[in-house]
Write a protein that holds these residues in place. Sequence first.
Motif, short mmCIF file in Angstrom:
data_model
loop_
_atom_site.label_atom_id
_atom_site.label_comp_id
_atom_site.label_asym_id
_atom_site.label_seq_id
_atom_site.Cartn_x
_atom_site.Cartn_y
_atom_site.Cartn_z
N HIS A 154 0.85 -1.19 0.00
CA HIS A 154 0.00 0.00 0.00
C HIS A 154 0.89 1.24 0.00
O HIS A 154 2.13 1.13 0.06
N HIS A 201 -5.75 -1.92 4.20
CA HIS A 201 -5.80 -0.78 3.27
C HIS A 201 -4.95 -1.08 2.04
O HIS A 201 -3.93 -1.76 2.12
N HIS A 216 4.65 7.18 2.80
CA HIS A 216 5.44 5.95 2.63
C HIS A 216 4.81 5.01 1.61
O HIS A 216 3.61 5.03 1.42
N HIS A 248 1.23 -0.99 14.75
CA HIS A 248 0.30 0.14 14.68
C HIS A 248 -1.01 -0.32 15.34
O HIS A 248 -1.52 -1.40 15.01
N THR A 251 -4.92 -0.37 12.01
CA THR A 251 -4.70 -1.51 11.09
C THR A 251 -4.06 -2.72 11.78
O THR A 251 -3.96 -3.78 11.12
N TYR A 257 9.13 1.64 9.98
CA TYR A 257 9.22 2.72 8.98
C TYR A 257 10.70 3.08 8.88
O TYR A 257 11.37 3.24 9.91
N GLU A 267 8.03 1.18 4.31
CA GLU A 267 7.58 0.40 5.47
C GLU A 267 7.71 -1.09 5.19
O GLU A 267 7.42 -1.52 4.05
N PHE A 269 5.88 -4.27 6.56
CA PHE A 269 4.54 -4.29 7.19
C PHE A 269 3.98 -5.71 7.19
O PHE A 269 3.98 -6.38 6.15
N LEU A 289 -4.50 8.24 18.83
CA LEU A 289 -3.29 8.01 18.03
C LEU A 289 -2.08 7.87 18.95
O LEU A 289 -1.15 7.11 18.70
N GLY A 294 -2.43 4.21 18.67
CA GLY A 294 -2.83 4.17 17.26
C GLY A 294 -1.65 4.08 16.32
O GLY A 294 -1.63 3.30 15.37
N LEU A 295 -0.64 4.86 16.61
CA LEU A 295 0.55 4.86 15.73
C LEU A 295 1.54 3.79 16.18
O LEU A 295 2.00 2.97 15.41
#
Length: 311
Positions: A154, A201, A216, A248, A251, A257, A267, A269, A289, A294-295
Amino acid sequence: MAMTGVLRPGHVQIRVLDLDEGVRHYRDVMGMEETGRDEQGRVYLKCWDEIDHASVVLRQADRAGLDFIGFKVLNVKTLNQLEADLKEYGVKTERIPAREMLETGERVRFVVASGHTIELYAEKAPHGNGCGGVNPTPWSPQSERGIAPRRLDHALLYGPNIEEVRKLFVDVLGFTLVEHILTPDGKANQVIFLSCSIKSHDIAFGEFPEPGKLHHCSFLMDSWDHVLRAGDIMSMHKVPVDIGPTRHGVTRGCTIYAFDPSGNRFETFKEDRTPYPDHAPLTWTFDGLVGEGGLDYVQRKLHETFLTVVS
Ligand SMILES: O=C/C=C/C=C(\O)C(=O)O
Ligand SMILES: [Fe+2]
């Protein structure tokens, strides 16, 4: 596959400041296979488990970033239908001739409200994944070279007007909003995660004042372990790491990263969700976040770079 026939992100054209450095990174550190070079001097690479000719095209330029991202669609009939739908929606489209990109048919190109250039295409010659098509092996030797991501997965793109972009991707291209992060006042979207599959995503957009920015490009790893091994390889090659290894919350993806030699963030992932289009989107508040991970789920902290560093 979105009901409209959009399959997946199939290629990205990344601008690199020094082509040789870029090739060394994506071929020798990432372990992608170089599948071609064209008369414009662009270099084509693919991940080991991708079938089509290339998913990453490197172009030497005086500024880093993303020239465009292309989505493969089911067939030419679908491509023509989607072009008509885009035009009816009021989007200006142009056709890029077949073979302007090696082994790739005509592309329908358009610019969205965030300033990003998007393409749709139906044809790209197969290169294969080294496993064979009859009685195939489960993996190929290419899957052990370097970081060896399975596929381009993605991209997260930063620019203004992401609400307009969301409407276009959902209403015309048939994507689903899977998760979204709200702005601090909770009244709008800060980041939207859109899927044309059952991945968390296929593309994401973050609200940002400057148009057309790359946050990214992301590459799929098989497991947490493979993400951690990717981190070892990044360290062996002194690749500057930005965030991670961590998960994360948004997701659920396990992630690192880091930056390519031109400062384009990438990334590694590991997907960990399978949202179907009938599932309601998951909402993250802006303080979620940070406070709810969240992050960065493990450290529950906001890394400023996530909001500010783009190419
Ligand atoms: O909070 C930010 C989450 C970013 C998520 C990703 O980049 C991803 O899931 O690939
Ligand atoms: Fe990502």
